[in-house]
Design an enzyme around this catalytic site. Structure first.
Site, PDB file in Angstrom:
ATOM      1  N   ASP A  90       0.841  -1.201   0.000  1.00 45.51           N
ATOM      2  CA  ASP A  90       0.000   0.000   0.000  1.00 45.51           C
ATOM      3  C   ASP A  90       0.879   1.254   0.000  1.00 45.51           C
ATOM      4  OD1 ASP A  90       0.885  -0.221   2.585  1.00 45.51           O
ATOM      5  OD2 ASP A  90      -1.101  -0.105   3.529  1.00 45.51           O
ATOM      6  N   SER A  91       2.210   1.051  -0.006  1.00 47.96           N
ATOM      7  CA  SER A  91       3.133   2.170  -0.255  1.00 47.96           C
ATOM      8  C   SER A  91       2.902   2.725  -1.661  1.00 47.96           C
ATOM      9  CB  SER A  91       4.590   1.726  -0.071  1.00 47.96           C
ATOM     10  OG  SER A  91       4.849   0.537  -0.792  1.00 47.96           O
ATOM     11  N   ASP A 149      -1.051  -6.071  -0.219  1.00 47.71           N
ATOM     12  CA  ASP A 149      -1.467  -5.458   1.050  1.00 47.71           C
ATOM     13  C   ASP A 149      -2.970  -5.265   1.078  1.00 47.71           C
ATOM     14  OD1 ASP A 149       0.614  -5.014   2.848  1.00 47.71           O
ATOM     15  OD2 ASP A 149       1.258  -3.165   1.852  1.00 47.71           O
ATOM     16  N   GLU A 174      -1.549  -5.539   8.535  1.00 46.73           N
ATOM     17  CA  GLU A 174      -0.759  -4.954   9.617  1.00 46.73           C
ATOM     18  C   GLU A 174      -1.453  -5.180  10.955  1.00 46.73           C
ATOM     19  OE1 GLU A 174       0.037  -0.805   8.835  1.00 46.73           O
ATOM     20  OE2 GLU A 174       0.927  -1.237   6.875  1.00 46.73           O
ATOM     21  N   GLU A 228       9.073  -4.269  10.634  1.00 49.01           N
ATOM     22  CA  GLU A 228       9.549  -2.994  10.087  1.00 49.01           C
ATOM     23  C   GLU A 228      10.112  -2.113  11.188  1.00 49.01           C
ATOM     24  OE1 GLU A 228       6.864  -1.105   7.359  1.00 49.01           O
ATOM     25  OE2 GLU A 228       8.039   0.748   7.297  1.00 49.01           O
TER      26      GLU A 228
END
Ligand code: KIV
Length: 273
Positions: A53-54, A92, A124, A191
């Site tokens: 989703d970056s 994602d 996440e 991360e």
């Protein structure tokens, strides 16, 4: 050139990643958001391609990952899948599509799988998302976890600084990793956390741990492809190694094209019909 290419051209599966961990073979993962980049990344031997989703930052210019929608992620993932032969493609789940209701999460997960042809999904969070992860797994969809700095929670964190430096947060992260592994996730991204904590988690769970800013003991590494290719000048965290300077290479090439057009050098006699 062939030095870095892999001998094994079989499609990568979640089971192969597990075998790589068992055999002490490192896993290389990069993001991609479109067909052309995915073809290059896959052809160079990357094991796992993340449709991150970056894309919200790199492709759409947003400051965070929060604005990207389910439809937009589906568009990116479908484009990537068309370019990939070997790598495992993970997409994602975007912000808001799995945090509220586990049944909605499962429905959204099924939609991504059906409409994109990707191989797995990444979510996440830890204990709080276990009910959603469980339903998604029950639908037969492999799930990758993501702990530590989870960018969808940036407004809660208030900073992109290293996470889990304090004992309480480190303890929660250890428990979250165990919970995700126990429920049946096939891998976890860690991360921006201390390297020692990542090492501890890597040895304490039997699924692959993929690090970004989490040190060299992880079973694999992931970077955002635009960052490692040097397409993004403004982002220089300590963990980022740049393998090219494409921002300058592309600017020079495009500048040369502009001058050639303006000077009437392009197209020449051989470049027309
Ligand atoms: O969206 C993304 O690119 C990611 C990676 C940073 C792991 O989640």
């Amino acid at each position: 050139m062939a030095g870095y290419l892999v001998d094994d051209t079989r499609k990568v599966t979640t089971h192969r990643l597990f075998e790589m961990k068992q055999g002490g073979k490192k896993i290389a993962m990069l993001t991609s958001y479109d067909y052309t980049m995915a073809q290059i990344v896959d052809g160079a031997g990357v094991d796992v391609i993340l449709v991150g989703d970056s894309a919200s930052n790199t492709m759409a210019g947003n400051l965070t990952t929060l604005p990207i929608t389910l439809d937009q992620m589906i568009y990116h993932a479908r484009s990537v899948v068309r370019g990939v032969k070997r790598a495992l493609v993970v997409c994602d789940m975007p912000f808001g599509t799995y945090q509220v209701d586990p049944q909605d999460a499962a429905r959204n997960a099924i939609r991504i799988m059906q409409e994109t042809g990707c191989d797995a999904l990444k979510l996440e969070g830890g204990e709080e998302i276990i009910p959603a992860v469980k339903l998604i797994l029950d639908a037969g969809i492999p799930v990758m976890g993501h702990l530590g700095l989870t960018p969808q929670s940036i407004n809660k964190f208030g900073t992109y600084a290293v996470r889990a430096k304090e004992a309480a947060e480190a303890e929660k992260l250890r428990n979250d990793a165990l919970a995700l592994a126990d429920v049946g996730c096939f891998a976890i991204v860690l991360e921006k956390i201390p390297a020692l904590l990542a090492q501890e988690v890597t040895t304490s769970v039997n699924i692959p741990i993929i690090g970004i800013g989490a040190g060299g003991a992880c079973d694999g590494q992931v970077l955002v492809v635009h960052d490692m290719l040097g397409m993004n000048k403004g982002f220089s965290p300590k963990f980022l190694r740049r393998y090219a300077n494409l921002f300058d290479v592309m600017t020079d090439a495009i500048g040369n094209y502009v001058s050639d057009v303006k000077s009437r050098d392009f197209p020449n006699a051989d470049e027309q019909y």
